[in-house]
Write a protein that holds these residues in place. Sequence first.
Motif, mmCIF file in Angstrom:
data_model
loop_
_atom_site.group_PDB
_atom_site.id
_atom_site.type_symbol
_atom_site.label_atom_id
_atom_site.label_comp_id
_atom_site.label_asym_id
_atom_site.label_seq_id
_atom_site.Cartn_x
_atom_site.Cartn_y
_atom_site.Cartn_z
ATOM 1 N N ILE A 206 -12.837 36.523 15.179
ATOM 2 C CA ILE A 206 -12.717 35.295 14.387
ATOM 3 C C ILE A 206 -12.625 35.715 12.930
ATOM 4 N N LEU B 116 -8.700 34.521 16.848
ATOM 5 C CA LEU B 116 -8.807 33.151 16.352
ATOM 6 C C LEU B 116 -9.105 33.151 14.867
ATOM 7 N N GLN C 39 -9.602 27.430 13.397
ATOM 8 C CA GLN C 39 -9.170 27.233 14.781
ATOM 9 C C GLN C 39 -10.382 27.147 15.715
ATOM 10 N N ALA C 40 -11.315 28.078 15.546
ATOM 11 C CA ALA C 40 -12.518 28.080 16.376
ATOM 12 C C ALA C 40 -13.382 26.854 16.085
ATOM 13 N N ALA D 157 -12.059 23.638 17.658
ATOM 14 C CA ALA D 157 -12.302 23.580 19.098
ATOM 15 C C ALA D 157 -13.724 23.093 19.382
ATOM 16 N N PRO E 2 -9.575 21.123 20.364
ATOM 17 C CA PRO E 2 -9.031 22.435 20.757
ATOM 18 C C PRO E 2 -7.506 22.409 20.825
ATOM 19 N N LYS F 194 -4.601 27.370 22.850
ATOM 20 C CA LYS F 194 -5.270 28.660 22.994
ATOM 21 C C LYS F 194 -6.783 28.493 23.153
ATOM 22 N N THR F 195 -7.388 27.721 22.260
ATOM 23 C CA THR F 195 -8.847 27.581 22.281
ATOM 24 C C THR F 195 -9.314 26.702 23.437
ATOM 25 N N LEU G 164 -10.583 28.724 26.183
ATOM 26 C CA LEU G 164 -11.737 29.549 25.828
ATOM 27 C C LEU G 164 -12.992 28.735 25.553
ATOM 28 N N LEU G 165 -12.842 27.424 25.422
ATOM 29 C CA LEU G 165 -13.929 26.587 24.921
ATOM 30 C C LEU G 165 -15.195 26.695 25.772
ATOM 31 N N LEU H 203 -16.274 30.153 23.647
ATOM 32 C CA LEU H 203 -16.661 29.583 22.355
ATOM 33 C C LEU H 203 -18.000 28.847 22.416
#
Length: 772
Positions: free
Chosen positions: A283, A397, A401-402, A405, A410, A413-414, A417-418, A422
């Motif tokens: 990140i 990320l 962006q992170a 989400a 989100p 991409k995120t 991953l959430l 994340l």
Amino acid sequence: MSAKRINTRKHTKRKHAKVPGETPSREDILAFVADNPGRAGKREIARHFGIIGGARIHLKKMLKDLSEEGLIEKRNKRMIRPGDLPPVFVANLIGRDSDGDLLGVPVDWDEDAGDPPRILVLTGKTKATQPGVGDRALIRLTEAEAGPEASHVARVIKVLEKKQGAVLGIFRKRDGDRLPYLEPIDRKQRELDVDPSDLKEADDGDLVSVQVTRSGRFGNPRASIIERFGSMNSEKAVSEIALQSHGIPHVFPAAVEVQAEEAKPVETLGKREDWRRIPLITIDPPDAKDHDDAVFAEPDDSPENHGGQIVYVAIADVAYYVTPGSPMDREANIRGNSVYFPDRVIPMLPERISNQLCSLRELEDKPALGVRMVFDKTGRKISHTFHRVLMRSAAKLSYHQAQKAIDGLPDDKTGTLLEGVLQPIWDAYAVVKKGRDAREPLELDLPERKIKLKDDGTVDHVFVPERLDAHKLIEEFMIQANVAAAETLEKKKSPLLYRVHDASTPEKLESLKDFLSTLNMKLPSSGGLRPSVFNGILAKVKDSPQANLVNEVVLRSQAQAEYTPQNIGHFGLNLRRYAHFTSPIRRYADLIVHRGLISALGLGKDGLPEGIESKLEAIGAEISAAERRAMLAERDTIDRLIALWMSDQIGATFQGRIAGVVKSGMFIRLQDTGADGFVPASTIGLDYYRYDEGSHALIGDKTGETYQLGDQVEVKLVEAAPFAGALTFELLSHGRIAGKKIRKTAPKVRRGPPKGGRSKTSTRKTSRRRSK
């Protein structure tokens, strides 16, 4: 060096009264401190005089009294006499004495202590390493006699920066057949005529570097253009000025480039642990090219640690590629750190290493040094282990962006991953944050300005980025990894470069007390100050008009952080031990710590070299100076870019706050852009304004009209000097009288001269400030 100037006899130290258990006299302590500059701490004094038990309390009081009387100073938990220097430090070589020997002054010198001392600098016999005037060198004090032109004598350990032979300036054309000329950036240098045979396509107003080819005995010196950097309005040209003026090395020697190109990627697991199945992610800022660190977290399933969390931090294994004594290692030591400008980076390591082989790129196998940390439900770290691993970043990320989400927005991409990556990371941060809050580090709120550039390298706009939980999360995980590294190396009794931050000096605290008293606030007069004391003050003014003001003054009361093998803790972070481990791509100190862990834990043969202990003090001083050099260059570049950007806004009005007050005027920070400028005291109205140091204010002699640090004001831009990065403002707002703001609609009245003579103000430059 003249023989008469050097005393080669061994220095005989004074004998001090030494009766075990008996507190020494003030004179004994002062003599011991004088004989051990930079090495005499409270523990060393107690050990030398055999002070034990309750007698230590009396010793502590005596040392405090001597400090308050100004007879000794406390620096890095060591006692020195005012004006004394540490054994090893970085110096600028400023000239030569009457015998032709070099004279230097310390780079890091507190102006409050007066003029910096002059040091007679002795050099070696090898011509290839001979320093000269204008160079910067790491030096060690000796016990030789200095003579009449210096107060200290030192020997050169290492030349850090050689004065550049090239001259940087603005290329100017002349009408007719007259030669073009160079307008040097350094105003102390003469104009140079430029050889027209090879102008490197330079146009009028371009920044160029030239080499002097003929002296100016009969007219201007002649020079040839070496390199053209383009229009002065571009970021590249402006940052080039900073590189040249601060002597920052930015061209890698051929041997370094060759070593970098010959380096091979790690393609097999070998003896490394396999962390490729752990979904570590990076990140970073959206434009980051070198990724030092990756993180992941998960709940601890141990029944003995209910509610606990496990945090994984993987750091690029730079030590695998940069081995001790190699060309890349020597160059990284000289550079100390990477330097960051708005549109480019001057890296510590070649791009093939920093951006390719070491960088933890998305979905690529990369060697790393990992730490697995276990926290209990209160956020206290209860254990940690280090591992040399092969890892694969699951995703790259950006902070925004992170954060989006986690906040429920989100992207493609995120979104995947959430739930599995994340959210567990944020859950771990919620726990680790409890530990941070309990630790109570210093919480200053000082927004950092950033510059957004256009495609042509000119300024688009200036902004203050939002501070997100994503930033705080990564910051705290990195702090905990750094603490783990320091703890491990201490336990293994390994050589170690600490990152230390000393407490404020008594002088700075006294100045802070005086200032706070003007706001009816108090700083405790006795007892050890902790960061929580400063946080309490900051909390009282949060969201008030004085918030920015108090944050600024508290910051100025703090010491500078530095690197040293002597641990004094980190005051700002409120940590007993701390070392930099998480950014070896861009900081040499971190590479030293990586090598220490490799040696101490038996993780390979590319750890610390033999004999490093004796060099750590010098390395620490050298890279601390390089860090300050980089900070100045980065700040100067931003100031110059903003001055260029605002140079076409002469006459425009702005809202701002007083960010600094000195005898000669006030520094103003604009509200929208964070740009800094200066209002000369001579242009403020018709009164005579005196500087009040305690309240950080200018106060009118007759009217009592007051302008104080933190006050909101309106100003008009009257001058922009891009080369100097300076803006000059005219003040449009009135000050306060008796603590109340003067109405801006009130007319400014000229004060007539007193009876029997002319007013002080009648000869001063009058203000054109308009009444509103």
